[in-house]
Motif scaffolding. Structure first.
Motif, mmCIF file in Angstrom:
data_model
loop_
_atom_site.group_PDB
_atom_site.id
_atom_site.type_symbol
_atom_site.label_atom_id
_atom_site.label_comp_id
_atom_site.label_asym_id
_atom_site.label_seq_id
_atom_site.Cartn_x
_atom_site.Cartn_y
_atom_site.Cartn_z
ATOM 1 N N ASP A 1 0.822 -1.211 0.000
ATOM 2 C CA ASP A 1 0.000 0.000 0.000
ATOM 3 C C ASP A 1 0.858 1.264 0.000
ATOM 4 O OD1 ASP A 1 -2.092 -1.716 0.114
ATOM 5 O OD2 ASP A 1 -2.972 -0.933 1.965
ATOM 6 N N HIS A 2 2.103 1.130 0.401
ATOM 7 C CA HIS A 2 3.023 2.271 0.445
ATOM 8 C C HIS A 2 3.716 2.510 -0.895
ATOM 9 C CE1 HIS A 2 3.568 1.367 5.030
ATOM 10 N NE2 HIS A 2 2.511 2.122 4.808
ATOM 11 N N PHE A 3 3.252 1.856 -1.962
ATOM 12 C CA PHE A 3 4.000 1.829 -3.223
ATOM 13 C C PHE A 3 4.408 3.205 -3.749
ATOM 14 C CE2 PHE A 3 -0.332 2.233 -4.788
ATOM 15 C CZ PHE A 3 -0.209 3.065 -5.883
ATOM 16 N N PRO A 4 3.630 4.304 -3.547
ATOM 17 C CA PRO A 4 4.113 5.593 -4.080
ATOM 18 C C PRO A 4 5.436 6.039 -3.456
ATOM 19 C CG PRO A 4 1.774 5.721 -3.509
ATOM 20 C CD PRO A 4 2.295 4.452 -2.930
ATOM 21 N N MET A 5 5.735 5.534 -2.245
ATOM 22 C CA MET A 5 6.936 5.978 -1.533
ATOM 23 C C MET A 5 7.999 4.900 -1.420
ATOM 24 S SD MET A 5 6.255 9.086 -0.923
ATOM 25 C CE MET A 5 7.630 9.459 0.144
ATOM 26 N N LEU A 6 7.778 3.753 -2.025
ATOM 27 C CA LEU A 6 8.733 2.649 -1.889
ATOM 28 C C LEU A 6 9.933 2.890 -2.804
ATOM 29 C CD1 LEU A 6 6.346 -0.442 -1.602
ATOM 30 C CD2 LEU A 6 7.503 0.841 0.218
ATOM 31 N N LYS A 7 10.938 3.548 -2.246
ATOM 32 C CA LYS A 7 12.126 3.908 -3.007
ATOM 33 C C LYS A 7 13.368 3.567 -2.193
ATOM 34 C CE LYS A 7 9.586 7.627 -5.267
ATOM 35 N NZ LYS A 7 9.453 9.079 -5.475
ATOM 36 N N ARG A 8 14.463 3.329 -2.901
ATOM 37 C CA ARG A 8 15.687 2.885 -2.245
ATOM 38 C C ARG A 8 16.189 3.893 -1.216
ATOM 39 N NH1 ARG A 8 20.594 1.019 -6.017
ATOM 40 N NH2 ARG A 8 18.935 -0.405 -6.714
ATOM 41 N N SER A 9 16.197 5.176 -1.578
ATOM 42 C CA SER A 9 16.739 6.176 -0.647
ATOM 43 C C SER A 9 15.905 6.265 0.621
ATOM 44 C CB SER A 9 16.814 7.548 -1.316
ATOM 45 O OG SER A 9 15.535 8.026 -1.647
ATOM 46 N N LEU A 10 14.583 6.078 0.498
ATOM 47 C CA LEU A 10 13.725 6.138 1.674
ATOM 48 C C LEU A 10 14.001 4.953 2.600
ATOM 49 C CD1 LEU A 10 10.198 7.355 2.100
ATOM 50 C CD2 LEU A 10 10.579 4.973 2.722
ATOM 51 N N LEU A 11 14.097 3.753 2.048
ATOM 52 C CA LEU A 11 14.386 2.576 2.863
ATOM 53 C C LEU A 11 15.769 2.691 3.503
ATOM 54 C CD1 LEU A 11 13.670 -0.262 3.851
ATOM 55 C CD2 LEU A 11 14.573 -1.162 1.692
ATOM 56 N N TYR A 12 16.729 3.133 2.722
ATOM 57 C CA TYR A 12 18.103 3.303 3.225
ATOM 58 C C TYR A 12 18.138 4.303 4.376
ATOM 59 C CZ TYR A 12 23.000 4.888 3.192
ATOM 60 O OH TYR A 12 24.278 5.247 3.546
ATOM 61 N N THR A 13 17.454 5.439 4.210
ATOM 62 C CA THR A 13 17.418 6.448 5.263
ATOM 63 C C THR A 13 16.787 5.884 6.529
ATOM 64 O OG1 THR A 13 17.257 8.238 3.636
ATOM 65 C CG2 THR A 13 16.570 8.750 5.885
ATOM 66 N N ALA A 14 15.691 5.147 6.383
ATOM 67 C CA ALA A 14 15.000 4.582 7.552
ATOM 68 C C ALA A 14 15.897 3.605 8.307
ATOM 69 C CB ALA A 14 13.713 3.892 7.111
ATOM 70 N N ILE A 15 16.542 2.717 7.582
ATOM 71 C CA ILE A 15 17.377 1.701 8.228
ATOM 72 C C ILE A 15 18.572 2.334 8.931
ATOM 73 C CG2 ILE A 15 18.969 -0.213 7.726
ATOM 74 C CD1 ILE A 15 16.921 -1.210 5.692
ATOM 75 N N THR A 16 19.151 3.356 8.345
ATOM 76 C CA THR A 16 20.335 3.978 8.951
ATOM 77 C C THR A 16 19.992 4.868 10.139
ATOM 78 O OG1 THR A 16 20.243 5.764 7.290
ATOM 79 C CG2 THR A 16 21.705 3.897 6.838
ATOM 80 N N ARG A 17 18.718 5.000 10.489
ATOM 81 C CA ARG A 17 18.341 5.732 11.701
ATOM 82 C C ARG A 17 18.496 4.851 12.938
ATOM 83 N NH1 ARG A 17 19.895 9.675 10.395
ATOM 84 N NH2 ARG A 17 20.626 8.449 8.665
ATOM 85 N N GLY A 18 18.555 3.523 12.774
ATOM 86 C CA GLY A 18 18.627 2.609 13.911
ATOM 87 C C GLY A 18 20.052 2.421 14.397
ATOM 88 N N LYS A 19 20.262 2.572 15.685
ATOM 89 C CA LYS A 19 21.603 2.473 16.258
ATOM 90 C C LYS A 19 21.912 1.052 16.743
ATOM 91 C CE LYS A 19 24.614 4.883 19.560
ATOM 92 N NZ LYS A 19 24.662 5.938 20.606
ATOM 93 N N LYS A 20 20.965 0.439 17.444
ATOM 94 C CA LYS A 20 21.201 -0.887 18.023
ATOM 95 C C LYS A 20 20.300 -1.967 17.434
ATOM 96 C CE LYS A 20 22.546 1.048 22.529
ATOM 97 N NZ LYS A 20 22.212 1.103 23.974
ATOM 98 N N LEU A 21 19.146 -1.569 16.877
ATOM 99 C CA LEU A 21 18.179 -2.568 16.415
ATOM 100 C C LEU A 21 17.305 -1.972 15.324
ATOM 101 C CD1 LEU A 21 16.792 -5.388 16.885
ATOM 102 C CD2 LEU A 21 15.261 -4.200 18.484
ATOM 103 N N VAL A 22 17.109 -2.736 14.244
ATOM 104 C CA VAL A 22 16.178 -2.359 13.174
ATOM 105 C C VAL A 22 15.292 -3.564 12.880
ATOM 106 C CG1 VAL A 22 15.928 -1.752 10.735
ATOM 107 C CG2 VAL A 22 17.679 -0.629 12.119
ATOM 108 N N VAL A 23 13.975 -3.331 12.871
ATOM 109 C CA VAL A 23 13.018 -4.387 12.555
ATOM 110 C C VAL A 23 12.135 -3.915 11.402
ATOM 111 C CG1 VAL A 23 11.190 -5.898 13.406
ATOM 112 C CG2 VAL A 23 12.991 -5.124 14.975
ATOM 113 N N LEU A 24 12.205 -4.601 10.258
ATOM 114 C CA LEU A 24 11.286 -4.363 9.151
ATOM 115 C C LEU A 24 10.088 -5.277 9.320
ATOM 116 C CD1 LEU A 24 13.502 -4.171 5.920
ATOM 117 C CD2 LEU A 24 12.433 -2.302 7.131
ATOM 118 N N VAL A 25 8.890 -4.725 9.108
ATOM 119 C CA VAL A 25 7.667 -5.507 9.236
ATOM 120 C C VAL A 25 6.854 -5.314 7.970
ATOM 121 C CG1 VAL A 25 5.585 -5.929 10.576
ATOM 122 C CG2 VAL A 25 7.665 -5.143 11.728
#
Length: 731
Positions: free
Chosen positions: A676-700
């Protein structure tokens, strides 16, 4: 319409107290003391703008509510000046002015009696006859009484033209007692000058006032609105063809009706029209472009300032890089890889340096090394970042003071500009700006203007992250121009080599779809069947699994980052879910569908220079005063007061958009990712989100959505002329 059970009734009395009110919707419930009888009457309806102590005449059907008893459903309500001494005393002592309570109100009425309000309005100097009433209190009292009158007048005007009471106080604060006349003369000024009132609202008002659909003021306002909307999308300008097309679509009119108004706006200096920056070749057939005037000025100023900085000589710090690097390696107890050595040498010798790279490649180590080498030479280094959270991280990682750019440049709310500029430049030997991917063109222009000729500049950032929220693509344009010394760091620092977060982030840049880590990993991918399942899993992971498994506080250590606000697994819905799970049953206020409770985590979403709080700052709601229609938020180093009508500047922050997370870092990050998020599903957005996590990242989410995001490298270009302007100076 009244029925036999609900006869119409008109009652005049004094507002004793509110039992509920919402200034945003205008709805309120109040107790009225009826004149003559002293009976208590409950009135409900669009009355939130009233103040306790005011005398009003309310009209509407009266009936019995099954839960709240007998009440009048207010259809019309007019403000009436209190006539009795007791009524005037109650009005003045109701908290209308801070510091004037019942005792002072009684002193005033004892001097002037029933003529008190007439004295306040027409002979305010006489108030000095009241013992103990200071000049300041006199001014505040006169202003408050007038403001109440102005609000009522504007409210009547707005209601006549279909607008709700929630706008009245905002418009009066902006225009004062002349609000109605100014708005009637040009309703479109509201879209430019009153925060929270956009073009569409102003256009509805204009239509009600009888302004023709093809009126020049409407067409010009629409053109400016389209350019402002484009700026919110990140563009500094629009090609004129695109601008005309978007405006015609907005107004449902022909393009031929729009284009003739561009010269008028240019003559008024509201916009700037020109050919695109860069070489104009005959076969290119260049088409004209249009800027908002302030964005054109910012882009041009940024390019000129940066060009001047780049033209300076090398080695201004007086540090010899080889001995300095060798000294740092001995002091730190480890050898720097070649990429870090090159970056450090640039920072010590070049007039402008850009250090870019992903997580774990040692950007912070370079900043710390530069600071320590400068300290050995007794050189002063300024450290800054665009947001408060980024500045705090920089301070913690270097052990040296760091400031936001707004504080570094000393923004002064009263005059509405930065104190530091070309005439009053920054005072130090070196400036380092971290998280520079967040620099928009306006902030960049102000920063560059304040750098003196003797101060080298080091920009540190990750060009693969999302660009700035504001217009422009400064870091990418500066790198792309080929003008400054650029160090691209790629080798992962040894301390980070064991982190799956770091490995996954770099893999995403190569187009690799990540897999869930093992038992002891810091990266996990939890599959969800659909958005509803993802929503349930996010709620469970944040509130239960992470606290139980990793011992983290779900409110302070865990941040949900969403590609979008809307949808089943969007930030709006997840905020409501997590609020109910993590902070239930507290005093709350609702605005525009969002609920704010004491104890809630909230985020500021607009730069507010008067309050000294900025886009992206996160705080906690400390206290809500429903009677005063205010709440207080604790940010990192201070408390800020908000009126309920200003809550549009705050959003609940249990779940936020990835864009809002830029410059921040969290112990744990949870990211819902569904198709449902397809308009925003882009590499830079995913990369930015993942690099915000310091100790733990969980994709759901779904594997399909994850693959869509990784494979979509088309992150959308921005119309920006900075790169070509920088190159033009060389041509």
């Amino acid at each position: 319409m009244a029925t036999d059970q609900q006869p119409l009734r008109t009652v005049t009395g004094t507002v004793e107290r509110f039992t509920f009110r919402n200034p945003d919707t205008g709805f309120g419930v109040a107790r009225l003391i009826e004149e003559g009888t002293g009976r208590q009457v409950t009135i409900v309806g669009q009355i939130a703008q009233l103040a306790e102590g005011q005398t009003v005449t309310a009209h509407g059907p009266e009936g019995d509510h099954p839960k709240f008893g007998r009440q009048i459903q207010v259809e019309t309500c007019e403000l009436v000046a209190p006539k009795t001494v007791d009524g005037i005393e109650a009005y003045l002592g109701s908290g209308l002015v801070k510091g004037i309570g019942p005792v002072t109100a009684k002193k005033i009425t004892q001097v002037f009696g029933e003529a008190t309000l007439e004295v306040i309005e027409n002979q305010p100097d006489r108030l000095r006859e009241v013992r103990g009433l200071t000049d300041r209190k006199v001014q505040e009292l006169v202003a408050a009484v007038q403001a109440q009158k102005d609000v009522q007048n504007v409210l009547v005007f707005l209601r006549q033209h279909g607008l709700g009471p929630g706008l009245a106080a905002r418009i009066v604060r902006r225009y004062g007692k002349n609000a109605s006349a100014l708005v009637a003369a040009n309703p479109y000024r509201l879209a430019d000058e009153v925060i929270g009132i956009g073009f569409r609202t102003a256009d509805r008002l204009a239509n009600s006032l009888g302004i023709a659909p093809d009126a020049p003021e409407r067409l010009c306002a629409a053109i400016l609105y389209v350019l402002q909307t484009a700026a919110k999308e990140g563009h500094c300008y629009l090609p004129e063809e695109e601008l005309v097309a978007r405006t015609a679509e907005l107004l449902s009119c022909d393009r031929a009706a729009v284009a003739p108004h561009l010269p008028q706006l240019a003559d008024e200096e509201a916009i700037v029209r020109q050919l695109p920056p860069g070489p104009i070749l005959l076969h290119d057939d260049p088409r004209p472009i249009a800027y908002l005037a302030h964005l054109h000025a910012a882009e041009d100023a940024a390019a000129r300032s940066l060009h001047a900085l780049l033209a300076r000589k090398k080695g201004m710090l007086g540090i010899r890089p080889d001995p300095a690097i060798a000294w740092f390696e001995r002091a730190a107890g480890f050898a720097l890889p070649e990429g870090q050595r090159k970056a450090l040498a640039y920072a010590m010798t070049e007039p402008v340096t850009v250090i870019t790279g992903g997580p774990g490649v040692g950007k912070t180590t370079i900043i710390r090394a530069v600071c320590e080498a400068a300290a050995q030479k007794n050189l002063r280094v300024l450290l800054a970042a665009p947001t408060g959270r980024a500045a705090k991280r920089l301070e913690e990682s270097t052990g040296r003071p760091a400031r936001t750019l707004h504080r570094l440049l000393e923004f002064t709310p009263g005059i509405g500009r930065f104190t530091r500029d070309a005439q009053n430049p920054l005072d130090a030997e070196l400036l380092v700006v971290d998280e520079s991917s967040m620099l928009d063109v306006q902030l960049a222009a102000s920063l560059l203007a304040a750098i003196p000729p003797s101060m080298p500049l080091v920009l540190v950032g990750d060009q693969n992250q999302l660009p700035s929220v504001g217009p422009g693509n400064v870091l990418a344009d500066v790198i792309g121009s080929g003008r400054p010394a650029v160090a691209h760091l790629t080798e992962i620092f040894r301390q980070q080599k064991g982190s799956d977060i770091v490995k996954v982030a770099h893999g995403i840049l190569r187009g690799e779809v990540p897999q869930s880590g093992g038992e002891d990993s810091d990266f996990y991918f939890v599959k969800a069947q659909d958005p509803s399942h993802a929503r349930m899993l996010v709620r469970e992971i944040v509130a239960q699994r992470i606290p139980k498994r990793f011992g983290m506080d779900p409110r302070h250590d865990v941040q949900v980052l969403c590609p979008m606000y809307r949808g089943e697994a969007g930030a709006d819905q997840l905020n409501r879910d997590l609020q109910d799970v993590l902070n239930p049953g507290k005093l709350e206020v609702e605005r525009a569908g969002k609920v704010y409770r004491s104890g809630d985590k909230v985020m500021q979403i607009r730069n507010d220079y008067d309050r000294d709080v900025y886009n992206g700052d996160v705080g906690t709601v400390l206290h809500i005063d429903a009677g005063a229609a205010k709440l207080w938020v604790r940010f990192v180093d201070r408390e800020i007061e908000y009126r309920f009508e200003d809550l549009g500047d705050l959003v609940p922050a249990y779940a936020i958009s990835v864009h809002r997370s830029q410059g921040s870092e969290y112990p744990a990050v949870v990211i819902p990712l569904v198709t449902d998020h397809f308009p925003m599903l882009k590499r830079s957005l995913l990369y930015t989100a993942i690099t915000r996590g310091k100790k733990l990242v969980v994709l759901v989410g779904s594997p399909k959505a994850l693959e869509m995001a990784v494979k979509n490298h088309d992150d959308g270009s921005r119309w920006s002329g900075l790169l070509e302007r920088l190159r033009d100076f060389l041509r």
